[in-house]
Design an enzyme around this catalytic site. Sequence first.
Site, PDB file in Angstrom:
ATOM      1  N   GLY A  54      -8.862  25.714  21.969  1.00 34.17           N
ATOM      2  CA  GLY A  54     -10.183  25.300  22.430  1.00 34.17           C
ATOM      3  C   GLY A  54      -9.997  24.584  23.767  1.00 34.17           C
ATOM      4  O   GLY A  54      -9.126  23.714  23.892  1.00 34.17           O
ATOM      5  N   ALA A  55     -10.812  24.967  24.749  1.00 36.75           N
ATOM      6  CA  ALA A  55     -10.565  24.507  26.119  1.00 36.75           C
ATOM      7  C   ALA A  55     -10.458  22.980  26.251  1.00 36.75           C
ATOM      8  O   ALA A  55      -9.478  22.477  26.829  1.00 36.75           O
ATOM      9  CB  ALA A  55     -11.651  25.070  27.040  1.00 36.75           C
ATOM     10  N   ARG A  90      -1.176  28.515  28.689  1.00 37.99           N
ATOM     11  CA  ARG A  90      -2.289  29.449  28.473  1.00 37.99           C
ATOM     12  C   ARG A  90      -3.044  29.594  29.795  1.00 37.99           C
ATOM     13  O   ARG A  90      -3.325  28.591  30.457  1.00 37.99           O
ATOM     14  CB  ARG A  90      -3.223  28.956  27.348  1.00 37.99           C
ATOM     15  CG  ARG A  90      -2.518  28.932  25.985  1.00 37.99           C
ATOM     16  CD  ARG A  90      -3.501  28.782  24.836  1.00 37.99           C
ATOM     17  NE  ARG A  90      -4.273  29.993  24.639  1.00 37.99           N
ATOM     18  CZ  ARG A  90      -5.325  30.060  23.813  1.00 37.99           C
ATOM     19  NH1 ARG A  90      -5.723  28.997  23.137  1.00 37.99           N
ATOM     20  NH2 ARG A  90      -5.992  31.201  23.667  1.00 37.99           N
ATOM     21  N   GLN A 201     -10.904  32.526  14.514  1.00 37.34           N
ATOM     22  CA  GLN A 201     -11.276  31.112  14.658  1.00 37.34           C
ATOM     23  C   GLN A 201     -12.599  30.802  13.959  1.00 37.34           C
ATOM     24  O   GLN A 201     -12.821  29.681  13.512  1.00 37.34           O
ATOM     25  CB  GLN A 201     -11.400  30.731  16.143  1.00 37.34           C
ATOM     26  CG  GLN A 201     -10.084  30.675  16.892  1.00 37.34           C
ATOM     27  CD  GLN A 201      -9.765  31.977  17.594  1.00 37.34           C
ATOM     28  OE1 GLN A 201     -10.174  33.052  17.142  1.00 37.34           O
ATOM     29  NE2 GLN A 201      -9.038  31.913  18.679  1.00 37.34           N
ATOM     30  N   ASP A 242     -14.478  28.785  28.071  1.00 42.63           N
ATOM     31  CA  ASP A 242     -13.144  28.382  28.526  1.00 42.63           C
ATOM     32  C   ASP A 242     -13.085  28.179  30.029  1.00 42.63           C
ATOM     33  O   ASP A 242     -12.196  27.504  30.538  1.00 42.63           O
ATOM     34  CB  ASP A 242     -12.103  29.428  28.115  1.00 42.63           C
ATOM     35  CG  ASP A 242     -11.876  29.341  26.619  1.00 42.63           C
ATOM     36  OD1 ASP A 242     -12.685  29.916  25.871  1.00 42.63           O
ATOM     37  OD2 ASP A 242     -10.929  28.657  26.211  1.00 42.63           O
ATOM     38  N   ASN A 252     -15.397  33.322  27.847  1.00 44.39           N
ATOM     39  CA  ASN A 252     -15.222  32.747  26.504  1.00 44.39           C
ATOM     40  C   ASN A 252     -14.486  33.775  25.646  1.00 44.39           C
ATOM     41  O   ASN A 252     -14.138  34.877  26.101  1.00 44.39           O
ATOM     42  CB  ASN A 252     -16.583  32.370  25.909  1.00 44.39           C
ATOM     43  CG  ASN A 252     -16.450  31.524  24.651  1.00 44.39           C
ATOM     44  OD1 ASN A 252     -15.709  30.555  24.618  1.00 44.39           O
ATOM     45  ND2 ASN A 252     -17.137  31.906  23.582  1.00 44.39           N
ATOM     46  N   LYS A 253     -14.283  33.434  24.405  1.00 42.96           N
ATOM     47  CA  LYS A 253     -13.521  34.265  23.470  1.00 42.96           C
ATOM     48  C   LYS A 253     -14.000  35.719  23.483  1.00 42.96           C
ATOM     49  O   LYS A 253     -15.195  35.995  23.550  1.00 42.96           O
ATOM     50  CB  LYS A 253     -13.650  33.664  22.066  1.00 42.96           C
ATOM     51  CG  LYS A 253     -12.896  34.355  20.955  1.00 42.96           C
ATOM     52  CD  LYS A 253     -11.434  34.566  21.256  1.00 42.96           C
ATOM     53  CE  LYS A 253     -10.695  33.300  21.606  1.00 42.96           C
ATOM     54  NZ  LYS A 253      -9.352  33.537  22.199  1.00 42.96           N
TER      55      LYS A 253
HETATM   56  O1  MRU Z   1      -8.237  31.027  21.952  1.00 41.03           O
HETATM   57  P1  MRU Z   1      -8.987  29.774  21.649  1.00 41.03           P
HETATM   58  O2  MRU Z   1      -9.160  29.508  20.191  1.00 41.03           O
HETATM   59  O3  MRU Z   1      -8.421  28.577  22.385  1.00 41.03           O
HETATM   60  O4  MRU Z   1     -10.427  30.042  22.252  1.00 41.03           O
HETATM   61  C1  MRU Z   1     -11.431  29.070  22.105  1.00 41.03           C
HETATM   62  C2  MRU Z   1     -12.743  29.500  22.639  1.00 41.03           C
HETATM   63  O5  MRU Z   1     -12.913  30.592  23.118  1.00 41.03           O
HETATM   64  C3  MRU Z   1     -13.831  28.473  22.639  1.00 41.03           C
HETATM   65  O6  MRU Z   1     -15.067  29.091  22.495  1.00 41.03           O
HETATM   66  C4  MRU Z   1     -13.805  27.704  23.957  1.00 41.03           C
HETATM   67  O7  MRU Z   1     -12.529  27.188  24.209  1.00 41.03           O
HETATM   68  C5  MRU Z   1     -14.793  26.617  24.003  1.00 41.03           C
HETATM   69  S1  MRU Z   1     -14.284  25.260  23.002  1.00 41.03           S
HETATM   70  C6  MRU Z   1     -15.424  24.041  23.072  1.00 41.03           C
END
Ligand code: MRU
Length: 363
Positions: A54-55, A90, A201, A242, A252-253
């Site tokens: 998560g960012a 990352r 997730q 992100d 985003n994801k």
């Molecule tokens: O690969 P991840 O689990 O780090 O990806 C997380 C996401 O895509 C979240 O939507 C994003 O980081 C926002 S978190 C507030």
Amino acid sequence: MKVGTRHYRTIWLAEDGRTVRIIDQTRLPHDFVLADLTTMDQAATAIADMWVRGAPLIGATAGYGMALQMAEDPSDAGLARGHAVLLATRPTAVNLRWALDDMRRLLAPLPPSDRTAAAYARAAEICDEDVEINRRIGTHGLALIEAIAARKPGPVNILTHCNAGWLATVDWGTATAPIYLAAAKGIPLHVWVDETRPRNQGAHLTAWEMDSHAIPHHLIVDNAGGHLMQHGQVDMVIVGTDRTTAQGDVCNKIGTYLKALAAHDNGVPFYVALPSPTIDWTVRDGVAEIPIEERSADEVSFVQGKLADGTRTRLRISPEGTPAANPAFDVTPARLVTGLITERGIAPASAQGLAALFPDLAP
Ligand code: MRU
């Protein structure tokens, strides 16, 4: 937020004031396990292997990673190594670079003897700032939920993708902060939780959060959202991000873009919860300029879970000879975004919209 009766953040200092303690998110939802980070290299591994993810939480962990590095080696070479190693963990969430640059700006002018204390203090501040940012995002997003609740009977149906919950931040979450505040106010709510293949997730983390806080929810496969929207079963979408560009493109994801397309086609408002450290003011065109993380093909070819006897296991779901591709993020163009819910209010997803809310940060 609460786990059982106890309040937790996702990252904090252990009793010795040096060791960084995290929740090992690879063990959820089945086991709630804490892990200790005592070196910068361990912090880097925790980010790369997604014990923390998560960012905003990636940024906070990088901050503490630099503090651990200063405790090990506060020299200029140590500072450079900490920055480089953590930055390489990352590539997509810009909070990582934001936190590392912030730490380096603070630490570089200091004598090495002062760097450790300053790094721990700033890392703690980054965490506190994140909590406050998310609380504010929550209050602005709450107004949107209240407006929908005021004009329709029954629960407000919110669809979310991945985990932009408290586990993805230091506390509250970004996309979930309005949800937690609305639930606390007694507004009837229901959350559609995208499972979010391949790391799941949504299934592992967001569903666990919703369950822990008794928020009505259903887990859905990633492909169900469009169908639900066509049938009037989604009142709004709220996702995290992100990296959001200066013109409002949202990375985003993987799969977020498809939800935005479906929302656009069905007139469903599509909101993005956006803390200001997630804005990358150096890029404009998200599709062209944001580096998209490619993760291991094994994340696609295998699923992870727990057997009835409690054993954790992974199962192959595709033929041995089938290669898999695993782009971990996608970009939703600004034109598909109804609004960006920031700590300073809701901005239109545009260069003007963001610059008006953040005149002190915009170039
Ligand atoms: O690969 P991840 O689990 O780090 O990806 C997380 C996401 O895509 C979240 O939507 C994003 O980081 C926002 S978190 C507030």
